[in-house]
Design an enzyme around this catalytic site. Structure first.
Site, PDB file in Angstrom:
ATOM      1  N   ARG A 122       0.823  -1.235   0.000  1.00  0.00           N
ATOM      2  CA  ARG A 122       0.000   0.000   0.000  1.00  0.00           C
ATOM      3  C   ARG A 122       0.845   1.269   0.000  1.00  0.00           C
ATOM      4  O   ARG A 122       0.386   2.336   0.373  1.00  0.00           O
ATOM      5  CB  ARG A 122      -0.979   0.028   1.174  1.00  0.00           C
ATOM      6  N   LYS A 144       4.576  12.161 -10.723  1.00  0.00           N
ATOM      7  CA  LYS A 144       3.705  11.437 -11.665  1.00  0.00           C
ATOM      8  C   LYS A 144       4.376  10.104 -11.965  1.00  0.00           C
ATOM      9  O   LYS A 144       5.534  10.072 -12.409  1.00  0.00           O
ATOM     10  CB  LYS A 144       3.525  12.225 -12.967  1.00  0.00           C
ATOM     11  N   GLU A 186      12.788  19.490 -23.357  1.00  0.00           N
ATOM     12  CA  GLU A 186      12.032  19.768 -22.124  1.00  0.00           C
ATOM     13  C   GLU A 186      12.641  20.961 -21.377  1.00  0.00           C
ATOM     14  O   GLU A 186      11.941  21.650 -20.636  1.00  0.00           O
ATOM     15  CB  GLU A 186      11.997  18.526 -21.218  1.00  0.00           C
ATOM     16  N   LYS A 228      10.105  23.507 -12.407  1.00  0.00           N
ATOM     17  CA  LYS A 228       9.115  22.435 -12.238  1.00  0.00           C
ATOM     18  C   LYS A 228       8.666  22.345 -10.778  1.00  0.00           C
ATOM     19  O   LYS A 228       7.464  22.187 -10.500  1.00  0.00           O
ATOM     20  CB  LYS A 228       9.674  21.086 -12.709  1.00  0.00           C
ATOM     21  N   GLU A 238      -2.527  18.691 -10.676  1.00  0.00           N
ATOM     22  CA  GLU A 238      -2.994  19.268 -11.946  1.00  0.00           C
ATOM     23  C   GLU A 238      -4.479  19.609 -11.881  1.00  0.00           C
ATOM     24  O   GLU A 238      -5.241  19.299 -12.787  1.00  0.00           O
ATOM     25  CB  GLU A 238      -2.710  18.274 -13.088  1.00  0.00           C
ATOM     26  N   ARG A 243      -0.280  23.264 -13.335  1.00  0.00           N
ATOM     27  CA  ARG A 243       0.624  22.173 -13.731  1.00  0.00           C
ATOM     28  C   ARG A 243       0.404  21.779 -15.189  1.00  0.00           C
ATOM     29  O   ARG A 243       1.316  21.294 -15.853  1.00  0.00           O
ATOM     30  CB  ARG A 243       0.437  20.956 -12.809  1.00  0.00           C
ATOM     31  N   ASN A 247       2.496  20.681 -19.899  1.00  0.00           N
ATOM     32  CA  ASN A 247       2.165  19.844 -21.061  1.00  0.00           C
ATOM     33  C   ASN A 247       2.310  20.607 -22.380  1.00  0.00           C
ATOM     34  O   ASN A 247       1.848  20.140 -23.414  1.00  0.00           O
ATOM     35  CB  ASN A 247       0.733  19.309 -20.940  1.00  0.00           C
ATOM     36  N   HIS A 250       2.600  18.924 -25.764  1.00  0.00           N
ATOM     37  CA  HIS A 250       2.302  17.498 -25.584  1.00  0.00           C
ATOM     38  C   HIS A 250       1.071  17.041 -26.364  1.00  0.00           C
ATOM     39  O   HIS A 250       0.983  15.865 -26.722  1.00  0.00           O
ATOM     40  CB  HIS A 250       2.144  17.159 -24.103  1.00  0.00           C
ATOM     41  N   HIS A 254       1.689  14.327 -28.784  1.00  0.00           N
ATOM     42  CA  HIS A 254       1.067  13.014 -28.568  1.00  0.00           C
ATOM     43  C   HIS A 254       0.562  12.444 -29.903  1.00  0.00           C
ATOM     44  O   HIS A 254       0.724  11.247 -30.192  1.00  0.00           O
ATOM     45  CB  HIS A 254      -0.082  13.162 -27.570  1.00  0.00           C
ATOM     46  N   HIS A 268      10.055  10.782 -27.297  1.00  0.00           N
ATOM     47  CA  HIS A 268       9.085  11.655 -26.627  1.00  0.00           C
ATOM     48  C   HIS A 268       9.531  13.128 -26.684  1.00  0.00           C
ATOM     49  O   HIS A 268       8.759  14.012 -27.070  1.00  0.00           O
ATOM     50  CB  HIS A 268       8.902  11.199 -25.178  1.00  0.00           C
TER      51      HIS A 268
HETATM   52  P1  NAD Z   1      14.366   5.987 -21.085  1.00  0.00           P
HETATM   53  O1  NAD Z   1      14.164   5.814 -19.656  1.00  0.00           O
HETATM   54  O2  NAD Z   1      13.858   4.943 -22.009  1.00  0.00           O
HETATM   55  O3  NAD Z   1      15.917   6.200 -21.358  1.00  0.00           O
HETATM   56  C1  NAD Z   1      16.380   6.368 -22.688  1.00  0.00           C
HETATM   57  C2  NAD Z   1      17.498   5.379 -23.012  1.00  0.00           C
HETATM   58  O4  NAD Z   1      18.708   5.815 -22.401  1.00  0.00           O
HETATM   59  C3  NAD Z   1      17.249   3.966 -22.504  1.00  0.00           C
HETATM   60  O5  NAD Z   1      17.716   3.069 -23.475  1.00  0.00           O
HETATM   61  C4  NAD Z   1      18.133   3.883 -21.253  1.00  0.00           C
HETATM   62  O6  NAD Z   1      18.529   2.568 -20.988  1.00  0.00           O
HETATM   63  C5  NAD Z   1      19.281   4.743 -21.652  1.00  0.00           C
HETATM   64  N1  NAD Z   1      20.017   5.401 -20.573  1.00  0.00           N
HETATM   65  C6  NAD Z   1      19.504   5.988 -19.455  1.00  0.00           C
HETATM   66  N2  NAD Z   1      20.459   6.645 -18.807  1.00  0.00           N
HETATM   67  C7  NAD Z   1      21.619   6.457 -19.500  1.00  0.00           C
HETATM   68  C8  NAD Z   1      22.947   6.931 -19.345  1.00  0.00           C
HETATM   69  N3  NAD Z   1      23.274   7.792 -18.383  1.00  0.00           N
HETATM   70  N4  NAD Z   1      23.890   6.523 -20.233  1.00  0.00           N
HETATM   71  C9  NAD Z   1      23.540   5.712 -21.283  1.00  0.00           C
HETATM   72  N5  NAD Z   1      22.281   5.277 -21.510  1.00  0.00           N
HETATM   73  C10 NAD Z   1      21.339   5.663 -20.629  1.00  0.00           C
HETATM   74  O7  NAD Z   1      13.741   7.368 -21.630  1.00  0.00           O
HETATM   75  P2  NAD Z   1      13.563   8.830 -21.012  1.00  0.00           P
HETATM   76  O8  NAD Z   1      13.556   9.740 -22.166  1.00  0.00           O
HETATM   77  O9  NAD Z   1      14.484   9.075 -19.882  1.00  0.00           O
HETATM   78  O10 NAD Z   1      12.097   8.758 -20.387  1.00  0.00           O
HETATM   79  C11 NAD Z   1      10.956   8.608 -21.198  1.00  0.00           C
HETATM   80  C12 NAD Z   1       9.791   8.222 -20.319  1.00  0.00           C
HETATM   81  O11 NAD Z   1       9.563   9.264 -19.375  1.00  0.00           O
HETATM   82  C13 NAD Z   1       8.488   8.044 -21.079  1.00  0.00           C
HETATM   83  O12 NAD Z   1       7.905   6.827 -20.693  1.00  0.00           O
HETATM   84  C14 NAD Z   1       7.627   9.210 -20.622  1.00  0.00           C
HETATM   85  O13 NAD Z   1       6.253   8.886 -20.592  1.00  0.00           O
HETATM   86  C15 NAD Z   1       8.168   9.454 -19.242  1.00  0.00           C
HETATM   87  N6  NAD Z   1       7.950  10.819 -18.735  1.00  0.00           N
HETATM   88  C16 NAD Z   1       7.416  10.943 -17.498  1.00  0.00           C
HETATM   89  C17 NAD Z   1       7.212  12.193 -16.963  1.00  0.00           C
HETATM   90  C18 NAD Z   1       6.679  12.322 -15.560  1.00  0.00           C
HETATM   91  O14 NAD Z   1       6.392  13.442 -15.127  1.00  0.00           O
HETATM   92  N7  NAD Z   1       6.574  11.245 -14.821  1.00  0.00           N
HETATM   93  C19 NAD Z   1       7.566  13.347 -17.685  1.00  0.00           C
HETATM   94  C20 NAD Z   1       8.127  13.187 -18.951  1.00  0.00           C
HETATM   95  C21 NAD Z   1       8.331  11.906 -19.468  1.00  0.00           C
HETATM   96  N1  GLY Z   2       5.698  16.245 -17.244  1.00  0.00           N
HETATM   97  C1  GLY Z   2       4.450  16.859 -16.914  1.00  0.00           C
HETATM   98  C2  GLY Z   2       4.186  16.898 -15.452  1.00  0.00           C
HETATM   99  O1  GLY Z   2       4.975  16.429 -14.670  1.00  0.00           O
HETATM  100  O2  GLY Z   2       3.171  17.380 -15.053  1.00  0.00           O
END
Ligand code: NAD
Ligand code: GLY
Length: 369
Positions: A122, A144, A186, A228, A238, A243, A247, A250, A254, A268
């Site tokens: 939980r 998030k 970003e 942020k 949000e 917040r 986006n 986005h 999207h 992304h």
């Molecule tokens: P990811 O986590 O897939 O990382 C990208 C690639 O880089 C992967 O292959 C990973 O293994 C590699 N990698 C990571 N760190 C490394 C390093 N230091 N050296 C070498 N390789 C490395 O992608 P991302 O762009 O970090 O994240 C994308 C995700 O984030 C999406 O799923 C998206 O929906 C999510 N996201 C979430 C939020 C939120 O607020 N929670 C905001 C924006 C994006």
């Molecule tokens: N990346 C959008 C948010 O965190 O709200």
């Protein structure tokens, strides 16, 4: 070291930004140690980087060797099946509510581990150690968490704040350049939302940052995290619309990601870049923003090696098809879709009266340009 507070009452925490921080992770994380060894959850790419061992050895120097869970890299890891694998493993390892699970990796690992932490027993604690630029400037802060479902991205999730975020910009030295550029989109976003001076800083320093300048990187990460944190502190879930400004780009983005199959055809951050350029171009069409400012944004994104149009993003779908993807966006509310539009650089606002047929016509015109 820059320390940015995220002020959320009893859920408040700090984001620490410092090159070389992982070398000191033992002393920094010691106060978060429980009765059991720390559990580090990461992906196979990240586990193969030298900084993984820096963290592992730092923790081993102040307590028992950490336990490590390695998951496959890539967006498909944000799935029900990997969530099941991860939660089963955390329970087998005896993780308790008061423990702090460590998420070491990009946004995929951060989102999945955060969601797992929100449901194991939980809810247990977790610590974000983001290692992509995107995760350092955006996804690791704000709580998030999510996995993807058959119906779409990030549709199953929870708000679950980390207990601490540790950002070591040196981990970015091994990140592929394309991933760095995607994360940079970003960073630019924060300037476009409400900080025109920071957008000017990006124009002047973006190339140095992308070429690996430590000073530029550290400044931009700290500035982005502070932007942020301020927004999240004001509107954690949000609900007020504040917040939602995060986006920017986005909704258009999207649709581009959906059209390219949420694949590495368009990352992304790349979709967000093209989406921001489209949001400004559409604002120009509505007579709300000057063409000169929209042109300045597209120019900067392209200089940074990012897409700034449908053609740059490799998308040739019709406006109607793209708007169709938008209708499945989780931001749809009461049959309408709020759009982030702009009156200028740093003057983003939430528009609720957007005619989707007009958006489709705009996209058709943009495609032919
Ligand atoms: P990811 O986590 O897939 O990382 C990208 C690639 O880089 C992967 O292959 C990973 O293994 C590699 N990698 C990571 N760190 C490394 C390093 N230091 N050296 C070498 N390789 C490395 O992608 P991302 O762009 O970090 O994240 C994308 C995700 O984030 C999406 O799923 C998206 O929906 C999510 N996201 C979430 C939020 C939120 O607020 N929670 C905001 C924006 C994006
Ligand atoms: N990346 C959008 C948010 O965190 O709200």
């Amino acid at each position: 070291m820059t320390t940015v507070p995220v002020s959320l009452g009893e859920r408040s925490y700090e984001v620490r930004v410092e090159p070389g921080l992982l070398e000191r992770a033992g002393e920094v994380l010691e106060p978060y140690a429980g009765k059991r060894p720390f559990v580090i959850v990461t992906d196979e790419n990240v586990a193969a980087q030298p900084f993984f061992w820096t963290l592992y050895n730092a923790l081993s120097s102040v307590g028992p060797a950490p336990q490590v869970i390695k998951l496959p890299p890539g967006e498909s890891t944000k799935s029900w099946s990997q969530l099941e694998t991860l939660t089963d493993r955390l329970i087998e390892l005896g993780v308790e509510r008061s423990d702090h699970v460590i998420a070491l990796g990009g946004g995929v690992i951060g989102d999945l581990v955060g969601f797992a932490a929100s449901v194991v027993k939980r809810g247990c604690n977790f610590i974000q150690i983001p290692t992509t630029l995107l995760a350092q400037v955006d996804s690791s802060v704000g709580g998030k968490t999510a996995i993807n479902s058959r119906a779409g991205k990030n549709l199953i999730g929870a708000f679950h704040q980390p207990a601490l975020v540790l950002i070591d910009p040196d981990t970015l030295d091994t990140l592929p350049p394309r991933e760095t550029r995607a994360g940079y989109a970003e960073i630019v976003k924060y300037g476009l939302i409400d900080d025109p001076d920071f957008f000017g800083w990006c124009e002047a320093n973006g190339t140095a940052l992308l070429n690996g300048s430590g000073a530029a990187r550290e400044y931009a990460i700290a500035k982005s995290v502070a932007a942020k944190a301020a927004i999240v502190s004001e509107d954690e879930r949000e609900t007020t619309g504040r917040r939602a400004l995060l986006n920017l780009g986005h909704t258009f983005g999207h649709a581009l990601e959906a059209d390219t199959g949420f694949s590495d055809r368009l990352l992304h951050g790349e979709a967000v870049a093209a989406g921001m350029a489209l949001a400004f171009a559409y604002s120009v069409r509505r007579g709300e923003c000057s063409g000169q400012e929209a042109g300045r944004i597209a120019g900067h994104l392209r200089t940074a090696g990012l897409p700034a149009s449908l053609a740059d993003a490799g998308v040739s779908a019709s406006g109607e098809t793209l708007v169709g993807y938008m209708l499945h966006d989780k931001k749809m509310a009461g049959g309408t879709l709020p759009f982030l539009l702009a009156r200028g650089i740093g003057q983003t606002y939430l528009a609720k009266n957007v005619d989707l047929a007009d958006v489709a016509a705009f996209l058709d015109e943009s495609r032919d340009r």
